[in-house]
Design an enzyme around this catalytic site. Structure first.
Site, PDB file in Angstrom:
ATOM      1  N   LYS A 182      35.051  15.944  32.806  1.00  0.00           N
ATOM      2  CA  LYS A 182      34.668  16.186  31.410  1.00  0.00           C
ATOM      3  C   LYS A 182      35.627  17.265  30.894  1.00  0.00           C
ATOM      4  O   LYS A 182      35.437  18.451  31.136  1.00  0.00           O
ATOM      5  CB  LYS A 182      33.202  16.658  31.369  1.00  0.00           C
ATOM      6  CG  LYS A 182      32.802  17.493  30.163  1.00  0.00           C
ATOM      7  CD  LYS A 182      32.720  16.675  28.884  1.00  0.00           C
ATOM      8  CE  LYS A 182      32.245  17.523  27.695  1.00  0.00           C
ATOM      9  NZ  LYS A 182      33.295  18.392  27.122  1.00  0.00           N
ATOM     10  N   GLU A 257      35.112  28.832  38.506  1.00  0.00           N
ATOM     11  CA  GLU A 257      36.217  29.735  38.153  1.00  0.00           C
ATOM     12  C   GLU A 257      35.868  30.258  36.771  1.00  0.00           C
ATOM     13  O   GLU A 257      36.056  29.587  35.768  1.00  0.00           O
ATOM     14  CB  GLU A 257      37.523  28.932  38.191  1.00  0.00           C
ATOM     15  CG  GLU A 257      38.736  29.788  38.386  1.00  0.00           C
ATOM     16  CD  GLU A 257      39.396  30.099  37.068  1.00  0.00           C
ATOM     17  OE1 GLU A 257      39.014  31.141  36.474  1.00  0.00           O
ATOM     18  OE2 GLU A 257      40.239  29.320  36.617  1.00  0.00           O
ATOM     19  N   CYS A 291      41.933  33.427  31.809  1.00  0.00           N
ATOM     20  CA  CYS A 291      40.915  34.229  32.514  1.00  0.00           C
ATOM     21  C   CYS A 291      41.549  35.366  33.292  1.00  0.00           C
ATOM     22  O   CYS A 291      40.859  36.299  33.688  1.00  0.00           O
ATOM     23  CB  CYS A 291      40.141  33.361  33.494  1.00  0.00           C
ATOM     24  SG  CYS A 291      39.361  31.982  32.718  1.00  0.00           S
ATOM     25  N   GLU A 388      35.517  40.037  27.618  1.00  0.00           N
ATOM     26  CA  GLU A 388      36.803  39.362  27.788  1.00  0.00           C
ATOM     27  C   GLU A 388      37.397  39.135  26.392  1.00  0.00           C
ATOM     28  O   GLU A 388      36.746  38.513  25.540  1.00  0.00           O
ATOM     29  CB  GLU A 388      36.549  38.030  28.507  1.00  0.00           C
ATOM     30  CG  GLU A 388      37.771  37.410  29.082  1.00  0.00           C
ATOM     31  CD  GLU A 388      37.448  36.205  29.977  1.00  0.00           C
ATOM     32  OE1 GLU A 388      36.350  35.640  29.865  1.00  0.00           O
ATOM     33  OE2 GLU A 388      38.325  35.832  30.765  1.00  0.00           O
TER      34      GLU A 388
HETATM   35  C1  SIN Z   1      42.551  30.287  33.617  1.00  0.00           C
HETATM   36  O1  SIN Z   1      42.674  30.926  32.606  1.00  0.00           O
HETATM   37  O2  SIN Z   1      41.431  29.886  33.976  1.00  0.00           O
HETATM   38  C2  SIN Z   1      43.707  29.915  34.527  1.00  0.00           C
HETATM   39  C3  SIN Z   1      44.876  30.775  34.401  1.00  0.00           C
HETATM   40  C4  SIN Z   1      45.947  30.457  35.403  1.00  0.00           C
HETATM   41  O3  SIN Z   1      45.902  29.437  36.093  1.00  0.00           O
HETATM   42  O4  SIN Z   1      46.858  31.259  35.515  1.00  0.00           O
END
Ligand code: SIN
Length: 488
Positions: A182, A257, A291, A388
């Site tokens: 998805k 993640e 992230c 964040e």
């Molecule tokens: C992400 O923002 O989840 C992944 C970033 C990355 O793979 O460097």
């Protein structure tokens, strides 16, 4: 404006179930918009519970044959897919920039980055080893084999529409699992284009199924259907927690993640040029929408002035604009909600005493564009310390001792990536060991690559993607106890 592609057939408007491109049961569609200008990039069938169930059944049906396919054949399929992803890099990048907004050069980089996982796991597919363990009883032998987990649900975000899917699909397929994906509704087109190339590469019908549409219906079906044995998600901590709860009733394995709040610590003994370079990469990649992006720059008193003035100079040189324009470094944020949220964090910091050294407001390029921003004199009571940012804003915090830096860095519920710059070997070991994070960049701002285990601790999630560890999440260990060895 119509997207100009060498292969217009890669731009899909239907979902993929059991090797067939299908319409949804209803005639509803999702409109995919270019965040840079609001123009329509494409449409995609809007699926819900019924289509998701069919996709899961197709994956379940395909599982027996795919897991029995020799590892060398699965590896060859992945290798062919890798070749096609690279051959079609220009088209995949054009689709990605159109639906997500990142500069074309970064989009091209993402295609190579994502394909790198496919190549990596094409190789790892051949190395899913077991173990023979010395048994305490001489009459027995302990043998362990690794088997695929089964049908996997992959739920992926909009910030890396290609690479995050590749990072889940490649190990799943290498291990012999089949999948229902998805992709984010903001950026589904990259996923379907990748899947079209997977079919061309010889990956059999039903091994990869993709549905997009009603997020809560699709999520509920994936997380509750007994045939799905594992869910892998990349996205916010908030949504990750909901998915973990939903998976509990059928005790599915999960890989999560989730969000980060990366500190970037610069000690007095750092190479300042290298630290500025690392901060630029780790903060402004993807307009700050990763992230692992630096969220808080913690700078030691002795070099704070010099670091902030050199960083500000670099940030002022970043060009903001549509991803298709030459030399653009910062594209739009994904939608109005995202840009409004980032602007409100800047306002909160300024109203609590932060000083704007660069940027600070909406950019002239358009509605969803935020100026690359540097804020000094930031403090831990500001939202920007805890939340964040997911935008091109670099807040500077000061510290005086190593202990203080570690304590500020760890003062968060999450623990994905962190970074620090120092030339003192003793300090490098002390600090790296004390930081509560899954990934530590030491004198380095670019930490992501297929050979390395990507993942976090605390509320940043569980599991690792990429590297030799990346297959662990997609395999189960089966222990076979063999008796009667010593009888003749
Ligand atoms: C992400 O923002 O989840 C992944 C970033 C990355 O793979 O460097």
């Amino acid at each position: 404006m119509t997207l100009k592609l060498n292969r217009p057939d890669l731009l899909k408007s239907k979902c993929l179930i059991d090797g067939q491109w299908i319409d949804a049961d209803s005639s509803e569609e999702i409109q995919v918009l270019n965040p840079a200008n609001g123009e329509t990039v494409g449409h995609i069938a809007k699926c819900g519970t019924a289509e998701t169930r069919r996709a899961i059944e197709a994956a379940e049906h395909a599982l027996l044959a795919w897991q029995a396919t020799p590892a060398a054949t699965r590896s060859a399929c992945l290798r062919s897919w890798y070749n096609l992803l690279i051959e079609n890099q220009d088209d995949l990048a054009a689709i990605l920039t159109a639906e997500m907004g990142k500069p074309l050069a970064e989009a091209r980089g993402e295609i190579v980055y994502g394909a790198g996982y496919v190549e990596w796991f094409a190789e790892e597919a051949k190395r899913i080893y077991g173990d023979v363990i010395p048994a305490p009883d001489g009459d027995k032998r302990i043998v362990c084999i690794r088997q695929p987990v089964g049908v996997v649900g992959c739920i992926t975000p909009w910030n890396f529409p290609n690479a995050m899917l590749a990072r889940k699909l490649a190990p799943a397929l290498a291990a012999g699992c089949t999948v229902v994906c998805k992709p984010a509704n903001e950026t589904p087109l990259s996923a379907y284009a990748m899947a079209a190339l997977a079919i061309e590469a010889g990956i059999p019908a039903g091994v990869i199924n993709i549905v997009s549409g009603n997020t809560s219906e699709i999520g509920a079906e994936i997380t509750s259907h007994p045939a799905v044995r594992k869910v892998s998600f990349t996205g916010s901590t908030e949504v990750g927690k909901i998915l973990i709860q939903q998976c509990a009733s059928t005790v599915k394995r999960t890989s999560m993640e989730l969000g980060g709040n990366a500190p970037f610590i610069v000690f007095d003994d750092a190479d300042i040029d290298a630290a500025v370079e690392g901060a630029m990469i780790s903060k402004f990649r993807n307009a700050g929408q990763t992230c692992v992006c630096t969220n808080r720059l913690l700078v030691q008193d002795g070099i704070a002035e010099e670091f902030s003035s050199r960083l500000t100079e670099r940030v002022n040189s970043l060009k903001v604009g549509e991803g298709t324009q030459a030399d653009v470094a910062i594209g739009p944020l994904i939608n109005d909600k995202a840009s409004n949220n980032v602007l409100s964090m800047i306002d909160d910091a300024v109203s609590n005493g932060a000083k704007v050294l660069a940027g600070g407001k909406q950019a002239s390029a358009g509605e969803r564009f935020v100026e690359p921003t540097v804020l000094s004199e930031c403090t831990s009571n500001m939202r920007i310390f805890k939340d964040e940012i997911f935008g091109p804003v670099a807040p500077l915090f000061r510290f005086s001792t190593e202990e203080e830096a570690i304590s500020m860095a760890n003062d968060t519920e999450v623990g994905l990536a962190c970074y620090f710059y120092s030339r003192d070997v003793g300090r490098i070991w002390r600090v790296a060991e004390a930081l509560e994070y899954g990934i530590v960049g030491i004198n380095e701002g670019a930490i992501s690559n297929p050979a390395a285990p990507f993942g976090g601790v605390k509320e940043s999630g569980q599991g690792r993607e990429g590297s030799k560890y990346g297959l662990d999440d997609y395999t189960e260990i089966k222990y076979m106890c063999m008796g009667g060895i010593s009888s003749t």
